[in-house]
Design an enzyme around this catalytic site. Structure first.
Site, short mmCIF file in Angstrom:
data_model
loop_
_atom_site.label_atom_id
_atom_site.label_comp_id
_atom_site.label_asym_id
_atom_site.label_seq_id
_atom_site.Cartn_x
_atom_site.Cartn_y
_atom_site.Cartn_z
N HIS A 138 0.86 -1.30 -0.22
CA HIS A 138 -0.10 -0.05 -0.20
C HIS A 138 0.88 1.21 0.12
O HIS A 138 1.86 1.35 0.73
CB HIS A 138 -0.93 -0.07 1.35
CG HIS A 138 -1.79 1.11 1.16
ND1 HIS A 138 -3.10 0.71 1.00
CD2 HIS A 138 -1.87 2.35 1.75
CE1 HIS A 138 -3.81 1.99 0.79
NE2 HIS A 138 -3.02 2.96 1.57
N GLU A 191 -2.95 13.85 12.27
CA GLU A 191 -3.85 13.71 11.28
C GLU A 191 -5.22 14.00 11.71
O GLU A 191 -5.81 13.46 12.78
CB GLU A 191 -3.85 12.21 10.81
CG GLU A 191 -2.36 11.83 10.31
CD GLU A 191 -2.33 10.30 9.70
OE1 GLU A 191 -3.50 9.57 10.06
OE2 GLU A 191 -1.19 9.86 9.42
N HIS A 197 -5.96 11.93 14.94
CA HIS A 197 -4.79 11.00 15.29
C HIS A 197 -3.54 11.71 15.60
O HIS A 197 -2.86 12.10 14.42
CB HIS A 197 -4.65 9.75 14.53
CG HIS A 197 -5.84 8.84 14.31
ND1 HIS A 197 -6.05 8.15 13.30
CD2 HIS A 197 -6.91 8.44 15.33
CE1 HIS A 197 -7.18 7.44 13.53
NE2 HIS A 197 -7.80 7.56 14.62
N HIS A 212 -2.08 3.80 15.18
CA HIS A 212 -3.49 3.73 14.48
C HIS A 212 -3.55 2.99 13.30
O HIS A 212 -2.54 2.46 12.68
CB HIS A 212 -4.39 4.99 14.31
CG HIS A 212 -3.46 6.00 13.40
ND1 HIS A 212 -2.45 6.65 13.94
CD2 HIS A 212 -3.66 6.46 12.16
CE1 HIS A 212 -2.02 7.17 12.81
NE2 HIS A 212 -2.71 7.26 11.62
#
Length: 441
Positions: A293, A342, A366, A372
């Protein structure tokens, strides 16, 4: 009413372009900015978004030709109406290292316009030193009437989530719907009219260097947000002799004065700083075609650089519809801890790393180095999935990301919208089962 652009809100394409536009023929001077006598008795006024001496490639200014100079106004007085709008330094509460998530901001029951419907959730930095940002949500059910607003603290990035806005600005008119964004430069006056009923959305107030397009580097000359897809308004003005309240945000506080006429009296303008809008569906998503990813930075639409190269004061990042084709790969965003903080939100649909609880009109925070990633249900689904090409569709999430820790306001920490059980979504992960022969450590 503002004299409408014709036909159907014409726009000027291009990010940071040097535009020229006039609503009355001959209003725009040719060959000079401030002639002795401007056509039609207009007043020439320079609007500077950067210091006069900023390097040419970072120097943003426009010349406005208006029916009256903006200097003609009475004293601003402190705004007496209660407001939940705040600015840094954010010292109401100590910043929290905990992961936070809020349910959607409800639409108001009583008549509320855009300015009165702004609520500050979080922020960082300091408006006085030009660092950081403020993060606000808005919910409104009526248009602004004989009222205008501007922020002297930062440029305003507006992200509608429900309902369309018609932004009447000094430099023209832009209609902005969900899945579009708008940016109003610091200091530009504007009015928000509702197009199709109640509205809700997000506003990021950037105190730092101006938003710009990120460099593409090895991506090459094309990709991400294309400059041609950003749209500035053509000149449009209104000649209205009726009192208009001007509300400005200055150093975190609201101030007000009243003009005997409309402030939207700019007949012509030229330059490279203006309001603009952008359609998020035109974002050219770059993704992996092999494995793993990609970092979320590959989805950056706009960035406000800091004094540290590659480390942003503020990034605006989206997670749009896209194909997922990575082989032998956990496809949702991986578990991570990050030096960046974030603030994330959802315009519509579902986010692929959260199976529930993260709703359109809500938000999450976050902070720096908080662990997370996907919740248990999203993780288990991704691990068990058959890895065929999959189209992620019907969704649009986004993130305001900053190098500085983001502090939630006292209101955001005390509101019933805050989910007390957010941490529970990471409860129940099964322990990894190592071979019996691995030994003791």
């Amino acid at each position: 009413m503002v004299q409408p652009p014709s036909p159907s809100e014409r726009v000027l394409p291009g990010f940071g372009n040097l535009h020229s536009t006039e609503a009355v023929a001959g209003a725009l001077p040719i060959g000079r900015n401030s002639p002795q006598r401007v056509a039609h008795g207009l007043y020439a006024e320079q609007f500077s978004a950067t210091a006069f001496t900023a390097p040419r490639n970072e120097n943003y200014r426009s010349w406005l030709y208006r029916m009256r100079p903006t200097a003609a106004h009475a004293r601003f007085q402190p705004h007496q109406q209660e407001s939940l709008l705040r600015s840094g330094p954010f010292a109401e509460r100590a910043p929290s290292p905990n992961r936070l998530r809020w349910n959607p901001l409800p639409l108001p029951g009583e008549p509320v316009d855009f300015v009165d419907g702004l609520v500050t959730y979080a922020g960082n930095g300091d408006v006085a030193t030009g660092v950081g940002c403020g993060i606000h949500l808005y919910a409104a059910n009526r248009s602004m009437v004989d009222r205008a607003f501007f922020s002297a603290d930062g440029e305003l990035l507006i992200v509608p989530q429900a309902g369309s806005l018609r932004l009447v600005t000094e430099m023209g008119v832009l209609t902005v719907a969900p899945l579009q964004i708008a940016l109003v430069p610091r200091g530009i006056r504007f009015r928000v009219e509702l197009v199709d009923g109640p509205v809700r959305g997000y506003v990021c107030e950037n105190y730092g260097s101006l938003f710009r397009l990120p460099d593409l580097g090895p991506i090459g000359s094309n990709g991400l947000a294309n400059p041609r897809d950003f749209e500035a308004p053509v000149a449009a003005f209104e000649d209205v002799e009726r009192p208009c309240e001007i509300v400005q945000k200055f150093q975190g506080r609201l101030w007000t004065t009243t003009l005997p006429h409309s402030p939207f009296d700019v007949v012509a303008w030229h330059g490279n700083v203006a309001p603009y809008r952008y359609d998020l569906s035109r974002f050219n998503t770059i993704n992996t075609v092999s494995y793993d990813h990609p970092d979320p930075s590959i989805f950056t639409v706009l960035t406000s650089p800091s004094d540290t190269p590659g480390t942003a004061n503020l990034d605006f990042v989206i997670f749009p519809p896209r194909w997922m084709v990575a082989e032998d790969t956990f496809r949702p965003p991986w578990f991570h801890r990050n030096v960046m903080s974030e603030f994330m939100a959802l315009i519509h649909g579902e986010y692929d790393a959260k199976a529930g609880g993260f709703a359109p009109g809500g938000a999450s925070l976050h902070n720096c180095m908080s662990g997370h990633g996907p919740d248990v249900a999203s993780h288990d689904k991704a691990v068990a999935a058959t890895l065929a090409p999959v189209r992620i569709d019907g969704t649009m999430a986004f993130m305001f990301e900053s190098r500085y820790p983001i502090a939630a306001t006292a209101w955001a920490m005390d509101t019933d919208l805050l989910q007390d059980d957010y941490d529970d979504c990471w409860t129940g992960f099964r322990k990894a089962q190592l071979p019996a022969t691995h030994g003791d450590s």
